[in-house]
Design a protein around this motif. Structure first.
Motif, PDB file in Angstrom:
ATOM      1  N   UNK A 131     -23.311  36.999  53.822  1.00  0.00           N
ATOM      2  CA  UNK A 131     -22.690  38.153  54.426  1.00  0.00           C
ATOM      3  C   UNK A 131     -21.406  37.698  55.147  1.00  0.00           C
ATOM      4  N   UNK A 132     -21.390  36.668  55.693  1.00  0.00           N
ATOM      5  CA  UNK A 132     -20.200  36.185  56.408  1.00  0.00           C
ATOM      6  C   UNK A 132     -19.334  34.895  55.864  1.00  0.00           C
ATOM      7  N   UNK A 133     -19.934  33.914  55.465  1.00  0.00           N
ATOM      8  CA  UNK A 133     -19.375  32.733  55.060  1.00  0.00           C
ATOM      9  C   UNK A 133     -18.661  32.850  53.603  1.00  0.00           C
ATOM     10  N   UNK A 134     -19.608  33.170  52.602  1.00  0.00           N
ATOM     11  CA  UNK A 134     -19.175  33.104  51.228  1.00  0.00           C
ATOM     12  C   UNK A 134     -17.850  34.240  51.046  1.00  0.00           C
ATOM     13  N   UNK A 151     -14.956  32.481  52.071  1.00  0.00           N
ATOM     14  CA  UNK A 151     -14.564  31.446  50.975  1.00  0.00           C
ATOM     15  C   UNK A 151     -13.893  32.112  49.911  1.00  0.00           C
ATOM     16  N   UNK A 152     -14.469  33.152  49.363  1.00  0.00           N
ATOM     17  CA  UNK A 152     -14.041  33.606  48.001  1.00  0.00           C
ATOM     18  C   UNK A 152     -12.581  34.327  48.300  1.00  0.00           C
ATOM     19  N   UNK A 153     -12.435  34.886  49.539  1.00  0.00           N
ATOM     20  CA  UNK A 153     -11.089  35.578  49.804  1.00  0.00           C
ATOM     21  C   UNK A 153      -9.927  34.390  49.736  1.00  0.00           C
ATOM     22  N   UNK A 154     -10.275  33.228  50.195  1.00  0.00           N
ATOM     23  CA  UNK A 154      -9.310  32.069  50.356  1.00  0.00           C
ATOM     24  C   UNK A 154      -9.320  31.164  48.989  1.00  0.00           C
ATOM     25  N   UNK A 155     -10.409  31.233  48.301  1.00  0.00           N
ATOM     26  CA  UNK A 155     -10.582  30.555  47.054  1.00  0.00           C
ATOM     27  C   UNK A 155     -11.304  31.328  45.974  1.00  0.00           C
ATOM     28  N   UNK A 156     -10.534  32.329  45.189  1.00  0.00           N
ATOM     29  CA  UNK A 156     -11.194  33.223  44.096  1.00  0.00           C
ATOM     30  C   UNK A 156     -11.656  32.418  43.119  1.00  0.00           C
ATOM     31  N   UNK A 171     -13.654  30.065  43.383  1.00  0.00           N
ATOM     32  CA  UNK A 171     -14.981  29.569  43.568  1.00  0.00           C
ATOM     33  C   UNK A 171     -16.140  30.612  43.459  1.00  0.00           C
ATOM     34  N   UNK A 172     -15.546  32.030  42.884  1.00  0.00           N
ATOM     35  CA  UNK A 172     -16.458  33.095  42.666  1.00  0.00           C
ATOM     36  C   UNK A 172     -17.785  32.616  42.099  1.00  0.00           C
ATOM     37  N   UNK A 173     -17.668  31.960  40.987  1.00  0.00           N
ATOM     38  CA  UNK A 173     -18.812  31.767  40.119  1.00  0.00           C
ATOM     39  C   UNK A 173     -19.759  30.589  40.867  1.00  0.00           C
ATOM     40  N   UNK A 174     -19.293  29.946  41.688  1.00  0.00           N
ATOM     41  CA  UNK A 174     -19.972  28.738  42.448  1.00  0.00           C
ATOM     42  C   UNK A 174     -20.847  29.397  43.657  1.00  0.00           C
ATOM     43  N   UNK A 175     -20.072  30.576  44.181  1.00  0.00           N
ATOM     44  CA  UNK A 175     -20.696  31.318  45.131  1.00  0.00           C
ATOM     45  C   UNK A 175     -21.757  32.268  44.646  1.00  0.00           C
ATOM     46  N   UNK A 176     -21.688  32.810  43.500  1.00  0.00           N
ATOM     47  CA  UNK A 176     -22.590  33.656  42.975  1.00  0.00           C
ATOM     48  C   UNK A 176     -23.780  32.948  42.500  1.00  0.00           C
ATOM     49  N   UNK A 177     -23.619  31.574  41.983  1.00  0.00           N
ATOM     50  CA  UNK A 177     -24.723  30.729  41.848  1.00  0.00           C
ATOM     51  C   UNK A 177     -25.404  30.500  42.946  1.00  0.00           C
ATOM     52  N   UNK A 178     -24.788  30.070  44.132  1.00  0.00           N
ATOM     53  CA  UNK A 178     -25.602  29.721  45.497  1.00  0.00           C
ATOM     54  C   UNK A 178     -26.196  31.132  45.926  1.00  0.00           C
ATOM     55  N   UNK A 179     -25.710  32.136  45.639  1.00  0.00           N
ATOM     56  CA  UNK A 179     -26.325  33.561  46.122  1.00  0.00           C
ATOM     57  C   UNK A 179     -27.448  33.656  45.459  1.00  0.00           C
ATOM     58  N   UNK A 180     -27.682  33.406  43.919  1.00  0.00           N
ATOM     59  CA  UNK A 180     -28.941  33.538  43.044  1.00  0.00           C
ATOM     60  C   UNK A 180     -29.852  32.567  43.587  1.00  0.00           C
ATOM     61  N   UNK A 181     -29.379  31.388  44.096  1.00  0.00           N
ATOM     62  CA  UNK A 181     -30.157  30.556  44.623  1.00  0.00           C
ATOM     63  C   UNK A 181     -31.067  30.868  45.895  1.00  0.00           C
ATOM     64  N   UNK A 182     -30.358  31.444  46.806  1.00  0.00           N
ATOM     65  CA  UNK A 182     -30.785  32.191  48.077  1.00  0.00           C
ATOM     66  C   UNK A 182     -31.748  33.111  47.542  1.00  0.00           C
ATOM     67  N   UNK A 199     -14.561  23.840  53.033  1.00  0.00           N
ATOM     68  CA  UNK A 199     -15.017  24.327  54.465  1.00  0.00           C
ATOM     69  C   UNK A 199     -14.094  23.629  55.605  1.00  0.00           C
ATOM     70  N   UNK A 200     -13.886  22.528  55.329  1.00  0.00           N
ATOM     71  CA  UNK A 200     -12.926  21.432  56.171  1.00  0.00           C
ATOM     72  C   UNK A 200     -11.518  21.884  56.192  1.00  0.00           C
ATOM     73  N   UNK A 201     -11.034  22.445  55.183  1.00  0.00           N
ATOM     74  CA  UNK A 201      -9.864  23.174  55.222  1.00  0.00           C
ATOM     75  C   UNK A 201      -9.507  24.617  55.519  1.00  0.00           C
ATOM     76  N   UNK A 202     -10.938  25.329  55.582  1.00  0.00           N
ATOM     77  CA  UNK A 202     -10.828  26.784  55.932  1.00  0.00           C
ATOM     78  C   UNK A 202     -10.426  27.271  57.238  1.00  0.00           C
ATOM     79  N   UNK A 203      -9.616  28.148  57.269  1.00  0.00           N
ATOM     80  CA  UNK A 203      -9.389  28.978  58.540  1.00  0.00           C
ATOM     81  C   UNK A 203     -10.298  30.055  58.839  1.00  0.00           C
TER      82      UNK A 203
END
Length: 167
Positions: free
Chosen positions: A76-79, A82-87, A89-100, A149-153
Motif C-alpha cells: 500500500x505505501x512502500x511499493x 518505489x515504482x513512482x521513482x523507478x518505473x 522496477x514495476x515487474x520486480x514489484x509485481x512479482x514481490x506483490x504476487x509473493x505476498x 531504498x538507500x537512495x529513495x527520498x
C-alpha cells in the motif's frame, strides 16, 4: 531528508525481515516443544493441551499477523513510492506483490490447520512451506531493493507506514 535517514530504509527493511525470521523460529520452537501436540495427536498431562494450544496459537498468529502487516504496508505505501521513482522496477514489484499473495494463502492454510487441531508434523510442514517462500522472497527483495531504498527520498509517513508493525 538527511543522508542517515536515507541509508536507514535499507537497514530498516533488513531489521524487519530479521524480526520476522525470529518470530517464525519462535512459532516453530513452540510447535516442536509442545507436549500437547504430539505426532499422534495425543494430548499431554491434564490441562497441558489447552495451555500449549493457546501458546501455539499466540505465537503462530502473532507471526502471521506481523508478516501480513509488513506485506500490506509494502503493497500500500512502500511499493507505490518505489515504482513512482523507478518505473523500471514495476515487474520486480509485481512479482514481490504476487509473493505476498502466495504467503497470505499459505498463512490462511496454516490458520485453518491450527483451528482444526492439527498434529505437530502437519503444522511443521505448513511452517516449512511458509519459511521457504518467505526466505526466497526476502532474499530477492533485499537484493533488488536495498540500494533503491538507500537512495529513495520517501515522504513522511513513518516507518510503520512503509514497513509494517515490526519497526
Amino acid at each position: 531528508m538527511s543522508t542517515d535517514r536515507l541509508r536507514s530504509w535499507g537497514t530498516e527493511l533488513r531489521a524487519v525481515h530479521a524480526r520476522l525470521r525470529e518470530a517464525l523460529a519462535l512459532a516453530r520452537e513452540t510447535v516442536e516443544d509442545s507436549d500437547a501436540m504430539g505426532s499422534t495427536g495425543a494430548a499431554g498431562p491434564a490441562g497441558t493441551a489447552g495451555a500449549a494450544s493457546r501458546d501455539l496459537l499466540l505465537y503462530c498468529w502473532g507471526f502471521c499477523a506481523a508478516l501480513s502487516g509488513h506485506h500490506r504496508s509494502e503493497d500500500a505505501a512502500l511499493f507505490p513510492q518505489i515504482e513512482a521513482a523507478h518505473p523500471d522496477l514495476a515487474p520486480v514489484l509485481q512479482g514481490l506483490t504476487r509473493d505476498h499473495s502466495m504467503l497470505d494463502h499459505l498463512i490462511g492454510e496454516l490458520g485453518r490447520t491450527l483451528e482444526a487441531g492439527a498434529l505437530r508434523e502437519e503444522t511443521l510442514r505448513h511452517l516449512d512451506g511458509i519459511e521457504a517462500v518467505m526466505e526466497t522472497h526476502f532474499r530477492f527483495e533485499e537484493k533488488q531493493l536495498i540500494s533503491v531504498l538507500d537512495a529513495l527520498d520517501l515522504p513522511d509517513g513513518g516507518r510503520q507506514h512503509y514497513l509494517g508493525p515490526l519497526v
